[in-house]
Design an enzyme around this catalytic site. Structure first.
Site, PDB file in Angstrom:
ATOM      1  N   ARG A  26     -39.453 -33.269 -24.695  1.00 54.53           N
ATOM      2  CA  ARG A  26     -40.218 -34.238 -24.276  1.00 54.53           C
ATOM      3  C   ARG A  26     -40.629 -35.167 -26.670  1.00 54.53           C
ATOM      4  O   ARG A  26     -39.870 -34.738 -26.816  1.00 54.53           O
ATOM      5  CB  ARG A  26     -41.984 -33.648 -24.413  1.00 54.53           C
ATOM      6  N   ASP A  73     -34.975 -21.090 -30.599  1.00 52.12           N
ATOM      7  CA  ASP A  73     -35.904 -21.180 -31.496  1.00 52.12           C
ATOM      8  C   ASP A  73     -34.949 -21.999 -33.001  1.00 52.12           C
ATOM      9  O   ASP A  73     -34.397 -20.904 -33.162  1.00 52.12           O
ATOM     10  CB  ASP A  73     -36.230 -20.309 -31.387  1.00 52.12           C
ATOM     11  N   TYR A 165     -45.419 -31.593 -44.708  1.00 51.65           N
ATOM     12  CA  TYR A 165     -44.255 -32.359 -43.874  1.00 51.65           C
ATOM     13  C   TYR A 165     -43.515 -33.358 -44.769  1.00 51.65           C
ATOM     14  O   TYR A 165     -42.105 -33.298 -44.733  1.00 51.65           O
ATOM     15  CB  TYR A 165     -45.608 -32.998 -43.042  1.00 51.65           C
ATOM     16  N   LYS A 169     -38.886 -33.416 -45.245  1.00 48.06           N
ATOM     17  CA  LYS A 169     -38.808 -34.481 -44.917  1.00 48.06           C
ATOM     18  C   LYS A 169     -37.985 -35.053 -45.607  1.00 48.06           C
ATOM     19  O   LYS A 169     -37.444 -35.613 -45.569  1.00 48.06           O
ATOM     20  CB  LYS A 169     -39.492 -35.587 -44.163  1.00 48.06           C
TER      21      LYS A 169
END
Length: 251
Positions: A26, A73, A165, A169
């Site tokens: 998605r 996974d 996060y 990143k």
């Protein structure tokens, strides 16, 4: 004035190549799978949500594209290796890896748990490492390939309640640049694609009141990925940023 004529041979054909897209069921992953399948690639929709991945693969197949759904996974090196074995059994090669799977936990440093920190790092940073490590030998033996790591403006700027996060990143950007250096002698291209906000469940499910006019269509970013893959053999774009016109986290 000399004019330069681009020959047909300077633009590589994507037809028949094999691409793995992690988190492919998605959001940007799904848009990328659809875009690459339309361009003629054999797409592997790799995701933990196997039912969604299967639905997408069937949808692509019904539109005359080529896709298969595989369970993955990304936090497991064993799962990454097993997926590659399945891809090689089916197609005999791997040409493209899109490290797209990602998560975020919106919490302050004080409220973020150790488990949440590890989960974000495992998916966003360890996952691309495990997948890249798995495909690298196969790409080298095949004479080359292309790995695209989906980074974020979170690797260039910082905002509150996203420390895990940001760490993941920023780390992914560094890993991607290092992999770029290691891949070049083997004709393995590596690109860091720094994407701004998109209208995907990643943001919309966590921030239902977000102004969607400040976000870009994931299909646009998927087209950017296709563009990266179509660079001439002697050229690699090692880093690219693609932003919505009203990006809020970048000037």
């Amino acid at each position: 004035m000399q004019t330069l004529t681009k020959t047909a041979n300077s633009i590589p054909s994507l037809n028949g190549k094999v691409a793995i897209v992690t988190g492919g069921a998605r959001g940007l992953g799904a848009a990328t799978c659809q875009c690459l399948a339309t361009a003629g690639l054999n797409v592997v929709v790799a995701d933990l949500r196997h039912e969604l991945a299967s639905d997408l693969a069937q949808e692509i197949g019904a539109s005359s594209g080529s896709a298969m759904a595989l369970n993955l996974d990304v936090t497991s090196p064993t799962s990454a290796a097993a997926l590659l074995d399945q891809v090689l059994d089916r197609y005999g090669r791997i040409d493209v890896l899109i490290n797209n799977a990602g998560i975020d936990v919106t919490e302050s440093v004080e409220d973020l748990t150790h488990d949440q920190w590890q989960q974000v790092i495992n998916v966003n940073l360890n996952g691309p490492f495990y997948m890249s490590k798995a495909v690298f030998p196969a790409m080298r033996e095949n004479g080359g390939g292309h790995i695209i790591n989906i980074v974020s403006t979170a690797a260039k700027r910082a905002w509150a309640n996203a420390s895990a996060y940001h760490a993941s990143k920023w780390g992914l950007l560094g890993f991607s640049q290092a992999l770029h250096v290691e891949g070049r002698p083997h004709n393995i291209k590596v690109t860091s694609l720094i994407a701004g906000g998109m209208r995907t469940p990643f943001l919309l499910e966590r921030f239902p009141d977000i102004d969607q006019t400040t976000l870009q269509d994931p299909a646009n970013v998927a087209e950017t990925i296709r563009y990266l893959l179509m660079q001439p053999p002697g050229t690699v774009i090692s880093e690219m940023m693609v932003l919505p016109m009203k990006e809020t986290s970048w000037p």
